[in-house]
Design a protein around this motif. Structure first.
Motif, PDB file in Angstrom:
ATOM      1  N   MET A  45     -29.637 -53.350 -21.884  1.00 46.85           N
ATOM      2  CA  MET A  45     -29.516 -52.636 -20.610  1.00 46.85           C
ATOM      3  C   MET A  45     -29.616 -53.586 -19.409  1.00 46.85           C
ATOM      4  SD  MET A  45     -29.076 -49.460 -21.480  1.00 46.85           S
ATOM      5  CE  MET A  45     -29.507 -48.474 -20.064  1.00 46.85           C
ATOM      6  N   GLU A  46     -29.801 -54.891 -19.700  1.00 50.40           N
ATOM      7  CA  GLU A  46     -29.922 -55.917 -18.663  1.00 50.40           C
ATOM      8  C   GLU A  46     -31.028 -55.567 -17.657  1.00 50.40           C
ATOM      9  OE1 GLU A  46     -25.982 -56.460 -17.084  1.00 50.40           O
ATOM     10  OE2 GLU A  46     -25.201 -57.117 -19.028  1.00 50.40           O
ATOM     11  N   LEU A  47     -32.220 -55.298 -18.213  1.00 48.19           N
ATOM     12  CA  LEU A  47     -33.385 -54.953 -17.403  1.00 48.19           C
ATOM     13  C   LEU A  47     -34.385 -56.098 -17.419  1.00 48.19           C
ATOM     14  CD1 LEU A  47     -33.925 -51.337 -18.788  1.00 48.19           C
ATOM     15  CD2 LEU A  47     -32.843 -51.970 -16.624  1.00 48.19           C
ATOM     16  N   SER A  48     -35.290 -56.095 -16.469  1.00 50.66           N
ATOM     17  CA  SER A  48     -36.345 -57.106 -16.448  1.00 50.66           C
ATOM     18  C   SER A  48     -37.724 -56.465 -16.491  1.00 50.66           C
ATOM     19  CB  SER A  48     -36.204 -57.988 -15.199  1.00 50.66           C
ATOM     20  OG  SER A  48     -36.316 -57.186 -14.035  1.00 50.66           O
ATOM     21  N   SER A  49     -37.779 -55.173 -16.726  1.00 54.61           N
ATOM     22  CA  SER A  49     -39.045 -54.446 -16.731  1.00 54.61           C
ATOM     23  C   SER A  49     -39.806 -54.648 -18.029  1.00 54.61           C
ATOM     24  CB  SER A  49     -38.775 -52.946 -16.533  1.00 54.61           C
ATOM     25  OG  SER A  49     -38.053 -52.741 -15.358  1.00 54.61           O
ATOM     26  N   GLU A  50     -41.090 -54.323 -17.989  1.00 56.70           N
ATOM     27  CA  GLU A  50     -41.961 -54.438 -19.155  1.00 56.70           C
ATOM     28  C   GLU A  50     -42.275 -53.055 -19.714  1.00 56.70           C
ATOM     29  OE1 GLU A  50     -43.169 -57.296 -20.578  1.00 56.70           O
ATOM     30  OE2 GLU A  50     -41.891 -58.406 -19.174  1.00 56.70           O
ATOM     31  N   TRP A  51     -42.313 -52.954 -21.021  1.00 56.25           N
ATOM     32  CA  TRP A  51     -42.698 -51.723 -21.699  1.00 56.25           C
ATOM     33  C   TRP A  51     -44.206 -51.513 -21.529  1.00 56.25           C
ATOM     34  CZ3 TRP A  51     -39.469 -48.326 -24.272  1.00 56.25           C
ATOM     35  CH2 TRP A  51     -38.149 -48.754 -24.434  1.00 56.25           C
ATOM     36  N   GLU A  52     -44.605 -50.250 -21.482  1.00 56.30           N
ATOM     37  CA  GLU A  52     -46.015 -49.878 -21.416  1.00 56.30           C
ATOM     38  C   GLU A  52     -46.326 -48.968 -22.592  1.00 56.30           C
ATOM     39  OE1 GLU A  52     -46.910 -48.131 -17.625  1.00 56.30           O
ATOM     40  OE2 GLU A  52     -45.879 -49.720 -16.540  1.00 56.30           O
ATOM     41  N   PHE A  53     -47.590 -48.848 -22.940  1.00 57.22           N
ATOM     42  CA  PHE A  53     -47.993 -47.961 -24.028  1.00 57.22           C
ATOM     43  C   PHE A  53     -48.708 -46.758 -23.440  1.00 57.22           C
ATOM     44  CE2 PHE A  53     -50.657 -46.472 -27.544  1.00 57.22           C
ATOM     45  CZ  PHE A  53     -49.685 -46.349 -28.526  1.00 57.22           C
ATOM     46  N   ASP A  54     -48.258 -45.564 -23.827  1.00 61.37           N
ATOM     47  CA  ASP A  54     -48.880 -44.313 -23.390  1.00 61.37           C
ATOM     48  C   ASP A  54     -49.948 -43.947 -24.416  1.00 61.37           C
ATOM     49  OD1 ASP A  54     -49.491 -41.538 -23.032  1.00 61.37           O
ATOM     50  OD2 ASP A  54     -47.640 -41.309 -21.894  1.00 61.37           O
TER      51      ASP A  54
END
Length: 138
Positions: free
Chosen positions: A22-31
Motif C-alpha cells: 500500500m506504500e505506507l509508512s505507518s506502524e501497526w499497533e496492537f489492540d
C-alpha cells in the motif's frame, strides 16, 4: 456492513507486506481489547492458510478498479468483498493467477457502473455478497 480482502496463502510477514504493497509508512499497533493488530482502520487476522485485512472505515478499498486489485494481489490469490445494507451497494473481486476471475459490482446510486463478470459465486444483489462475505471472509 463489511469491507475485507483475503490473501489465500500464509504470508511470512503480513504487516510488512501490507505496508509495502500500500506504500505506507505507518506502524501497526496492537489492540489489547480485541487482540488484533491494526493500522488505523485496517485490522489484520491471520489464519493457518490465509491472511485477511478488514477495513472498519469501509472506505479504504471501496471503488478500486480491477487493475488495482490485480496489482495488489501480485500473483497471489485474493478475494475482496464489500457490502452496505444502508445503500444496497456491494463489490466482490476474486483474483487468481494474475487475473480477475470474478467481478461483481452493484451500486444503488449508479446503475451504469454495475458489473457482473464470471460465474462463481453467484450473486443477484448486495445481500448475496453480504452472505458470502459474512460466511467466508469474516
Amino acid at each position: 456492513m463489511a469491507s475485507i480482502f483475503l490473501i489465500k496463502e500464509k504470508l511470512e510477514n503480513p504487516m510488512k507486506w501490507f505496508v509495502e504493497s500500500m506504500e505506507l509508512s505507518s506502524e501497526w499497533e496492537f489492540d489489547d481489547i480485541i487482540k488484533l493488530h491494526h493500522l488505523g482502520d485496517i485490522y489484520l487476522r491471520e489464519n493457518h492458510d490465509s491472511v485477511s485485512f478488514e477495513d472498519t472505515s469501509e472506505s479504504t478499498f471501496f471503488g478500486w478498479e480491477t487493475a488495482e486489485w490485480i496489482a495488489l494481489a501480485g500473483g497471489k490469490e485474493l478475494i475482496y468483498g464489500y457490502y452496505s445494507d444502508d445503500s444496497g451497494s456491494a463489490e466482490f473481486f476474486h483474483i487468481k493467477n494474475g487475473k480477475c476471475i470474478r467481478e461483481f459490482r452493484i451500486y444503488d446510486f449508479e446503475n451504469e457502473a454495475d458489473t457482473d463478470i464470471g460465474e462463481s459465486p453467484e450473486f443477484q444483489d448486495w445481500a448475496d455478497v453480504a452472505e458470502y462475505v459474512d460466511g467466508n471472509l469474516l
